[in-house]
Design an enzyme around this catalytic site. Structure first.
Site, PDB file in Angstrom:
ATOM      1  N   ARG A 174       0.820  -1.220   0.000  1.00  0.00           N
ATOM      2  CA  ARG A 174       0.000   0.000   0.000  1.00  0.00           C
ATOM      3  C   ARG A 174       0.852   1.268   0.000  1.00  0.00           C
ATOM      4  NH1 ARG A 174      -5.258  -1.469   3.765  1.00  0.00           N
ATOM      5  NH2 ARG A 174      -6.275  -2.706   2.149  1.00  0.00           N
ATOM      6  N   LYS A 228     -17.757 -17.389   3.294  1.00  0.00           N
ATOM      7  CA  LYS A 228     -19.212 -17.258   3.435  1.00  0.00           C
ATOM      8  C   LYS A 228     -19.890 -16.607   2.240  1.00  0.00           C
ATOM      9  CE  LYS A 228     -19.221 -16.788   8.417  1.00  0.00           C
ATOM     10  NZ  LYS A 228     -19.354 -15.839   9.516  1.00  0.00           N
ATOM     11  N   GLY A 230      -7.872  -9.350   0.363  1.00  0.00           N
ATOM     12  CA  GLY A 230      -6.626  -9.733   1.018  1.00  0.00           C
ATOM     13  C   GLY A 230      -6.136 -11.126   0.692  1.00  0.00           C
ATOM     14  N   GLY A 253     -12.573  -4.428   1.291  1.00  0.00           N
ATOM     15  CA  GLY A 253     -13.994  -4.051   1.362  1.00  0.00           C
ATOM     16  C   GLY A 253     -14.375  -3.085   0.253  1.00  0.00           C
TER      17      GLY A 253
END
Ligand code: AMP
Length: 394
Positions: free
Chosen positions: A37, A199, A352, A375
């Site tokens: 980053r 999930k 990630g 996200g």
């Protein structure tokens, strides 16, 4: 969107505040374990240096919840950045107040400062206008280059723009927007998505949005078991979200309606325990014993998925194919990373775990675009409007 980009502005001699995302991982000694980053912001910083302005960097780190937590200080980042660009980076541990305003007003062209973790202030996550106003006092121009934080509307990426006349996006934000938008809005066919992870619940919106856009959807990871169960397979002890069986059926129905191929695993690698050392074997999906947990996709699934990837022109990937943190169950995820890297398609990877898999396989340079957002990447692909980007669209 009608966002301005930094290269459309006259920044010479100006104080340019760049909102970056330096939320990088530290080990116990606060040594940075992945500087991706930081490196990703260098094009914008170098552009500013070339165009002779003063640079004020602002970022968050972790979740200090409005309190000063020394373990979440950005000081190590200022040292790492300084090494990367070969220029001193002054670390300022008090971003607010007259003293610091004086300091930022006295900066010379080419000077760089990095402010301490802005989440040490409770107003940051509350998108507090007064914090935005205080921060705005440091700069003439505001640049947002923090894609990974763009799904949040906070003081340093939202409120602040109300008080600075000129706001624009940096080069990282530009790339992130352009690649993700290209994939979603004008992808070359065959266009597919590979979605994995634990999930369905955290990816329902993504699945429902892309199902109308892609030509095929590859589903791996634990979430595949909810889909397999919805189709009547016995999945042993594998993870399953029983309450989402109807959602899985709905996604399969929508896929049929839209002529989208859904590819599920045809075989799995399973073990009795969620443990790397638990003896494991390959099972066909119509023959999974009751006591077995599916922890990876098997070789036949890898072949099936690989063939589809090889014939496609555009692929987005989010989420691992198995519990890849355990070496015995990493083969599916690693193989998909390699096949994607070898293919000639436009490949866009975000999240990630998938990025870790790409890096572990040593193929990062062969992927067309690796998003810095987790996200934010997901929400962008879900078709949501990210507040940190929307606020630049004036
Ligand atoms: P997510 O954050 O939803 O993308 O999920 C990532 C996590 O899913 C990783 O930590 C994987 O270990 C886990 N995962 C993937 N496949 C499986 C599986 N078959 N069983 C259990 N966990 C899995």
């Amino acid at each position: 969107m009608t966002i301005k980009y930094i290269d459309q502005l006259d920044i010479k001699d100006k104080r340019v505040m760049i909102r970056v995302d330096y939320n990088v991982p530290y080990d116990k000694e606060m040594t940075i374990t992945d500087d991706t980053r930081i490196k990703a912001t260098i094009p914008t910083i170098e552009y500013c240096l070339k165009n002779q302005c003063k640079i004020i960097l602002i970022s968050h780190m972790g979740r200090p919840k409005g309190q000063i937590k020394p373990s979440l200080s950005l000081k190590p980042v200022s040292e790492a950045l300084s090494k990367l660009i070969n220029i001193p980076v002054k670390f300022v541990d008090t971003p607010l107040g007259e003293e610091t305003v004086k300091l930022t007003h006295e900066l010379k062209n080419g000077d760089i400062v990095l402010f301490e973790n802005i989440r040490f202030y409770p107003g940051e996550e509350k998108n507090d206008r007064s914090l935005g106003e205080l921060l705005s006092r440091h700069a003439d121009i505001y640049i947002n280059d923090a894609f990974a934080a763009a799904h949040r509307g906070h003081a340093s990426n939202f409120a602040i723009t109300e008080f600075i006349k000129t706001s624009a996006a940096g080069f990282l934000l530009k790339d992130e927007i352009e690649y993700s938008q290209k994939a979603i809005d004008s992808a070359e066919s065959p266009f597919g998505a590979i979605i994995g992870g634990a999930k369905i619940s955290s990816k329902i919106d993504l699945l429902l949005n892309i199902i109308t856009k892609v030509d095929f959807l590859i589903i791996g990871g634990a979430m595949a078991f909810t889909f397999l169960k919805s189709k009547g397979y016995s999945i042993g002890n594998s993870l399953c979200e029983d309450e989402l069986i109807d959602t899985a059926k709905e996604i399969i129905r929508k896929a049929k309606e839209n002529g989208v191929d859904i590819l599920l695993p045809v075989d799995i690698v399973g073990a009795e325990e969620f443990d790397n050392d638990s003896p494991h074997a390959v099972y066909s999906i119509d023959n999974i014993p009751d006591n077995i947990i599916g922890l990876d996709i098997g070789n036949k699934s890898i072949e099936l998925f690989s063939a589809k990837i090889k014939e496609s022109k555009t692929i987005i990937w989010n989420g691992p194919m198995g519990a890849f943190e355990m070496p015995n169950f990493a083969s599916g995820t690693n193989s998909i990373a390699k096949v994607l890297a070898e293919s000639s398609c436009l490949s866009i990877v975000g999240g990630g775990d998938s990025v870790t898999a790409i890096n572990k396989a040593g193929v990062a340079d062969k992927i067309s675009y690796i998003s810095t957002g987790g996200g934010a990447f997901l929400e962008f692909l879900e078709g949501k409007i990210l507040p940190g980007i929307a606020v630049l669209d004036k």
